[in-house]
Design a protein around this motif. Structure first.
Motif, short mmCIF file in Angstrom:
data_model
loop_
_atom_site.label_atom_id
_atom_site.label_comp_id
_atom_site.label_asym_id
_atom_site.label_seq_id
_atom_site.Cartn_x
_atom_site.Cartn_y
_atom_site.Cartn_z
N LEU A 1 0.83 -1.21 0.00
CA LEU A 1 0.00 0.00 0.00
C LEU A 1 0.86 1.26 0.00
N LEU A 2 1.93 1.25 0.78
CA LEU A 2 2.83 2.41 0.80
C LEU A 2 3.45 2.65 -0.58
N VAL A 3 3.89 1.57 -1.22
CA VAL A 3 4.48 1.71 -2.55
C VAL A 3 3.45 2.24 -3.55
N LEU A 4 2.23 1.72 -3.48
CA LEU A 4 1.19 2.18 -4.40
C LEU A 4 0.88 3.66 -4.20
N PHE B 1 2.66 6.13 -2.62
CA PHE B 1 3.74 7.10 -2.73
C PHE B 1 4.62 6.92 -3.97
N ASN B 2 4.50 5.80 -4.68
CA ASN B 2 5.35 5.58 -5.84
C ASN B 2 4.58 5.45 -7.15
N TYR B 3 3.42 4.82 -7.11
CA TYR B 3 2.72 4.55 -8.36
C TYR B 3 1.60 5.56 -8.62
N VAL B 4 0.85 5.93 -7.60
CA VAL B 4 -0.22 6.92 -7.81
C VAL B 4 0.34 8.25 -8.30
N PRO B 5 1.47 8.77 -7.75
CA PRO B 5 2.01 10.03 -8.28
C PRO B 5 2.43 9.98 -9.74
N ILE B 6 2.64 8.77 -10.29
CA ILE B 6 3.01 8.68 -11.71
C ILE B 6 1.92 9.28 -12.59
N LEU B 7 0.67 9.22 -12.13
CA LEU B 7 -0.42 9.80 -12.92
C LEU B 7 -0.24 11.30 -13.09
N GLY B 8 0.47 11.93 -12.17
CA GLY B 8 0.69 13.37 -12.27
C GLY B 8 1.64 13.77 -13.38
N ASN B 9 2.32 12.80 -14.00
CA ASN B 9 3.22 13.14 -15.10
C ASN B 9 2.48 13.68 -16.32
N VAL B 10 1.16 13.60 -16.30
CA VAL B 10 0.38 14.12 -17.42
C VAL B 10 0.57 15.63 -17.55
N VAL B 11 0.93 16.31 -16.46
CA VAL B 11 1.10 17.77 -16.54
C VAL B 11 2.32 18.14 -17.37
N ALA B 12 3.21 17.19 -17.65
CA ALA B 12 4.35 17.47 -18.51
C ALA B 12 3.91 17.80 -19.93
N PHE B 13 2.71 17.40 -20.29
CA PHE B 13 2.18 17.67 -21.63
C PHE B 13 1.13 18.79 -21.60
N GLN B 14 1.09 19.53 -20.49
CA GLN B 14 0.13 20.61 -20.33
C GLN B 14 0.84 21.90 -19.93
N ASP B 15 0.10 22.97 -20.01
CA ASP B 15 0.53 24.22 -19.38
C ASP B 15 -0.23 24.30 -18.06
#
Length: 349
Positions: free
Chosen positions: A64-67, A69-83
């Motif tokens: 649960l800790l890995v999910l 703090f490590n995997y859920v934040p990966i979804l935030g990488n979508v902002v790299a393609f946004q302003d």
């Protein structure tokens, strides 16, 4: 003259190679052990869970800790393609859906920035220095401690080496400042004897070596424990047999100790290569003002100063995503090299 044939039962029918057929009995070339192995593989998931439920429940908190703090934040990488603008909504997560898409514009900004490439250069320089100077130190210390016969001496040595691992980087930098700084013990001693001009902590040319020495002092003890754990699994019978055959201490170390450490060395080396682009954010950030950004800026500090600190989150996400992709590639390449060398690496083939 015709020969009479005696019919045999199906269980007694023999194949041409002398083994019984597959109908109702072991098949061609299959032993009883192979059949047991196949039955074990066919155990249902429910049976295996009931058998190992205690171990599974023990791993749930870590998973649960890995999910989270490590995997859920990966979804935030979508902002790299946004302003991305977190102020478009009261909720920063909702703002991700309202920010405009810009495609690869943020990546173009990153690749066109000369400071980014300078940070990449500093990162790889520090990585290679730590790989050459830092990585072998825990191995050598583990071999040295393992050769000590008295258990009390070994325990004290392990405790002394492992203690700095619990120090924060603020404390580590402070200790080095009090020893090697311009107002440190060494500088004061030299001034008392008519000498001066000693200050390693503010020298940009020596900074990369200073960072490596700080890392060795702080974290070498952690690696020592890992290698000592691997050496504890080596049977003493091997050392006794080799000693009876006339092998000296160096021969025993070369032919028994080092081969026992080889799988662990390969595994830690693969992990270290994967962590090549992360060379100590807090450590370098604390000493940035003393030596300047030219000597201390790496990818992590570059993302902080040029992205997060300026609230340019899309730019920071783009630089971080590039770092993650390169790190993953390095892990896969290093693990393939480990497989070619006959080691397991991070995962099996």
């Amino acid at each position: 003259m015709s020969h009479s044939t005696v019919p045999r039962s199906r269980a007694e029918a023999q194949t041409t190679d002398g083994t019984t057929k597959a109908d109702g009995s072991p098949g061609r070339g299959r032993s009883a052990g192979e059949h047991k192995g196949r039955r074990a593989e066919k155990l249902s998931l429910r049976i295996r869970f009931r058998r190992d439920r205690t171990l599974v429940l023990m791993t749930v908190p870590a998973v649960l800790l890995v999910l989270v703090f490590n995997y859920v934040p990966i979804l935030g990488n979508v902002v790299a393609f946004q302003d991305y603008d977190p102020y478009l909504s009261e909720n920063g997560f909702v703002a991700m859906f309202e920010s405009p898409w810009v495609g690869l514009e943020q990546f173009e900004r990153v690749f066109s920035d000369s400071e980014f490439w300078h940070a990449v250069q500093n990162t790889f320089v520090l990585f290679f220095l730590q790989l050459v100077l830092f990585f072998p130190v825990p191995i050598l210390l583990a071999l040295l401690i393992n050769s000590v016969i008295r258990p009390r001496v070994r325990a004290v040595a392990q405790a002394v080496l492992y203690l700095p691992h619990f120090f924060s980087w603020v404390l580590v930098v402070t200790v080095f400042q009090q020893i090697f700084g311009g107002a440190g013990i060494i500088a004061q001693t030299l001034r008392d004897h008519g000498r001066g001009g000693f200050d390693i902590m503010t020298d940009p040319e020596i900074f990369k070596y200073l960072v490596t020495v700080e890392g060795i002092w702080k974290d070498a003890g952690w690696g020592v424990i890992v290698f000592l754990a691997a050496l504890s699994s080596v049977s003493n019978d091997l050392y006794e047999a080799s000693a009876m055959d006339g092998a000296g201490r160096w021969r025993r170390m070369w032919h028994i100790t080092l081969p026992a450490l080889r799988p662990v060395i390969a595994l830690l080396l693969v992990l270290r290569v994967g962590d090549a682009l992360t060379v100590g954010f807090e450590q370098l950030l604390l000493q940035r003002d003393a030596v300047g950004p030219e000597a201390s800026d790496v990818l992590d500090t570059y993302v902080w100063w040029n992205g997060i600190r300026n609230q340019d989150f899309s730019y920071a996400a783009a630089a971080g995503l590039i770092k993650g992709i390169v790190g993953l590639t390095l892990v896969l390449v290093a693990n393939k090299v480990a497989h070619l060398m006959g080691e397991q690496g991070v995962y099996k083939k």
